[in-house]
Design an enzyme around this catalytic site. Structure first.
Site, mmCIF file in Angstrom:
data_model
loop_
_atom_site.group_PDB
_atom_site.id
_atom_site.type_symbol
_atom_site.label_atom_id
_atom_site.label_comp_id
_atom_site.label_asym_id
_atom_site.label_seq_id
_atom_site.Cartn_x
_atom_site.Cartn_y
_atom_site.Cartn_z
ATOM 1 N N ASP A 163 1.300 -2.832 -7.739
ATOM 2 C CA ASP A 163 0.975 -1.556 -8.409
ATOM 3 C C ASP A 163 2.033 -0.530 -7.992
ATOM 4 O O ASP A 163 2.195 -0.247 -6.810
ATOM 5 C CB ASP A 163 -0.429 -1.118 -7.985
ATOM 6 C CG ASP A 163 -0.904 0.127 -8.727
ATOM 7 O OD1 ASP A 163 -2.054 0.133 -9.189
ATOM 8 O OD2 ASP A 163 -0.136 1.097 -8.824
ATOM 9 N N ASP B 245 2.035 -0.173 -15.074
ATOM 10 C CA ASP B 245 2.485 -0.156 -13.677
ATOM 11 C C ASP B 245 1.782 -1.196 -12.785
ATOM 12 O O ASP B 245 1.754 -1.054 -11.577
ATOM 13 C CB ASP B 245 2.347 1.254 -13.085
ATOM 14 C CG ASP B 245 0.984 1.540 -12.508
ATOM 15 O OD1 ASP B 245 -0.017 1.042 -13.065
ATOM 16 O OD2 ASP B 245 0.923 2.233 -11.483
ATOM 17 N N GLU B 246 1.222 -2.227 -13.404
ATOM 18 C CA GLU B 246 0.466 -3.212 -12.615
ATOM 19 C C GLU B 246 0.657 -4.629 -13.140
ATOM 20 O O GLU B 246 0.636 -4.841 -14.344
ATOM 21 C CB GLU B 246 -1.023 -2.882 -12.738
ATOM 22 C CG GLU B 246 -1.665 -2.473 -11.452
ATOM 23 C CD GLU B 246 -3.059 -1.918 -11.690
ATOM 24 O OE1 GLU B 246 -3.984 -2.741 -11.784
ATOM 25 O OE2 GLU B 246 -3.210 -0.697 -11.773
HETATM 26 N N1 DCP Z 1 -2.265 7.880 -15.565
HETATM 27 C C1 DCP Z 1 -2.634 8.876 -16.460
HETATM 28 N N2 DCP Z 1 -3.882 9.467 -16.370
HETATM 29 C C2 DCP Z 1 -4.756 9.073 -15.409
HETATM 30 C C3 DCP Z 1 -4.409 8.057 -14.490
HETATM 31 C C4 DCP Z 1 -3.137 7.473 -14.604
HETATM 32 O O1 DCP Z 1 -1.840 9.223 -17.336
HETATM 33 N N3 DCP Z 1 -5.979 9.676 -15.322
HETATM 34 C C5 DCP Z 1 -0.904 7.289 -15.660
HETATM 35 C C6 DCP Z 1 0.056 8.000 -14.747
HETATM 36 C C7 DCP Z 1 0.246 7.081 -13.584
HETATM 37 C C8 DCP Z 1 0.042 5.703 -14.218
HETATM 38 O O2 DCP Z 1 -0.894 5.906 -15.268
HETATM 39 O O3 DCP Z 1 1.521 7.230 -12.976
HETATM 40 C C9 DCP Z 1 -0.471 4.668 -13.233
HETATM 41 O O4 DCP Z 1 -1.737 5.044 -12.747
HETATM 42 P P1 DCP Z 1 -2.212 4.741 -11.271
HETATM 43 O O5 DCP Z 1 -3.690 4.912 -11.257
HETATM 44 O O6 DCP Z 1 -1.662 3.445 -10.786
HETATM 45 O O7 DCP Z 1 -1.636 5.958 -10.420
HETATM 46 P P2 DCP Z 1 -0.188 6.246 -9.888
HETATM 47 O O8 DCP Z 1 0.751 5.119 -10.113
HETATM 48 O O9 DCP Z 1 0.264 7.556 -10.434
HETATM 49 O O10 DCP Z 1 -0.440 6.481 -8.345
HETATM 50 P P3 DCP Z 1 -0.739 5.421 -7.166
HETATM 51 O O11 DCP Z 1 0.393 5.585 -6.199
HETATM 52 O O12 DCP Z 1 -2.032 5.866 -6.604
HETATM 53 O O13 DCP Z 1 -0.801 4.051 -7.783
HETATM 54 CA CA CA Z 2 0.235 3.020 -9.530
HETATM 55 CA CA CA Z 3 -2.124 1.285 -11.649
#
Ligand code: DCP
Ligand code: CA
Ligand code: CA
Length: 367
Positions: free
Chosen positions: A10, A110-111
């Protein structure tokens, strides 16, 4: 049977990390990436933020004005989402990850899950070095960091990954799996949402440990056979879901908010044309033909309606979408007195032949 060795990767604070990648001066400032709804300059929600902004209380999904307030007095930078750019970075990383796996399953931008059982000959010691190498290579080539969870199945890999972020590497061996899971709240399990968690809570089940000890027959009585058995298995760290390549999507759609509520066809078509541009790009990239075109409308009173049309021949043509969306909305507006607030466009009915071909092509590219 040999233990499986499964990884979940992730990417860390993904959209915001992509922004840091193209503008490295952002790295020591709070960075917020948001979806601006376009209604006013300020309205919209936080997509994600870097960890500096998170320390100040910024969270995904939060209204942008609230994030602004939390970051008042800092040199925070607010940026609009740029999906095309993130997709591009994502496919670069996915290409690397795929080369590390016996089988590969991308679950979102992203996963991804990797089954590395054969390559690791079932060894979790080897898997640790292997995951480290994968992290270093991706950092060197693409410049993005991610977290990895390694476990005997997808369930453990996912929870392991989430347990240490960012830049984490968490290994949970098969014999540790149950102890590892035990202290987490039940909503850490896939399929346990707010409602289910509340119901479990009323049965005295708070943690996965509580759930694992709970009588399976009773769970079946409360949640039905499929879910009851699934919850019981999950809590006991049992998960046999294979890691497998996802098939082609069943439909492609986009939805957007109008700058103002309206009944005006031309005004609506300006918005849907933008959405169709986006849809067409994806169709072209995936080399698909569609047979259905649909529209979706959310009215001022928040009720929603949809209409669709089936084409006589499969088409790849953007103008076919424009033409049918115009027709559908034309009719729709005649039948509906309410003003429209949000509009969407969807194409579906991708032909099988093409899907197979697509799968074969991606097979040859990766194999
Ligand atoms: N995303 C979004 N709205 C949300 C949650 C996520 O647009 N409510 C988008 C932005 C993030 C991407 O999806 O960058 C991936 O979500 P993740 O939950 O994996 O969160 P992040 O990658 O941002 O952070 P982490 O480091 O916790 O994985
Ligand atoms: Ca992420
Ligand atoms: Ca994710």
């Amino acid at each position: 049977m040999q233990n499986r060795v499964i990884m979940l990767v992730d990417f860390d604070y993904f959209f915001a990390q992509c922004e840091e990648l193209r503008s490295p001066t952002l790295k020591d400032k709070p960075v917020v990436v948001g979806v601006y709804s376009g209604r006013t300059a300020e309205s919209g929600a936080v997509s994600t933020s870097n960890y500096i902004a998170r320390k100040c209380g910024v969270k995904s999904g939060m209204p942008l004005f609230l994030a602004k307030r939390k970051l008042e007095g800092t040199d925070a930078v607010f940026l609009p989402v740029d999906h095309e750019y993130y997709e591009q970075i994502s496919s670069g990383i996915m290409r690397i990850l795929r080369s590390y796996a016996n089988s590969f399953e991308q679950v979102s931008v992203d996963e991804a899950y990797l089954d590395v059982t054969e390559r690791m000959q079932g060894s979790f010691e080897k898997a640790k070095d292997y995951a480290q190498k994968m992290k270093t290579e991706t950092k060197n080539i693409v410049g993005i960091s991610f977290s990895v969870g390694v476990g005997p199945n997808k369930l453990i890999a996912k929870i392991a990954c989430d347990s240490q972020k960012p830049d984490g590497l968490t290994i949970v061996k098969p014999e540790e799996a149950q102890t590892f899971l035990a202290p987490f709240p039940v909503d850490g399990l896939l399929g346990v949402g707010k409602k289910t968690a509340a119901k479990m809570d009323s049965l005295g089940i708070k943690t996965i440990r509580d759930l694992a000890k709970y009588d399976t027959q009773k769970l079946v009585a409360f949640f039905g056979k499929t879910l009851g058995v699934y919850f019981s298995n999950s809590a006991n760290a049992i998960d046999n879901e294979p890691v497998q390549e996802q098939g082609e999507a069943e439909s492609i759609s986009r939805i957007g908010t109008l700058k103002q509520d309206t009944n005006d066809l031309e005004f609506i078509l300006q918005k849907t044309d933008e959405l169709i541009d986006d849809i067409s790009k994806e169709i072209a990239e995936k080399n698909l033909s569609f047979k259905q075109v649909a529209i979706y409308a959310v009215m001022t009173n928040l009720s929603s309606k949809s209409r669709s049309i089936t084409l006589e021949q499969p088409s790849k043509d953007q103008l076919t979408i424009n033409k049918n969306v115009k027709e559908l909305f034309g009719k729709f507006l005649n039948e509906n007195p309410l003003q429209v607030r949000r509009v969407g466009v969807k194409v579906s009915g991708f032909s099988r032949e093409e899907k197979r071909q697509k799968q074969l092509t991606s097979f040859f590219q990766t194999g």
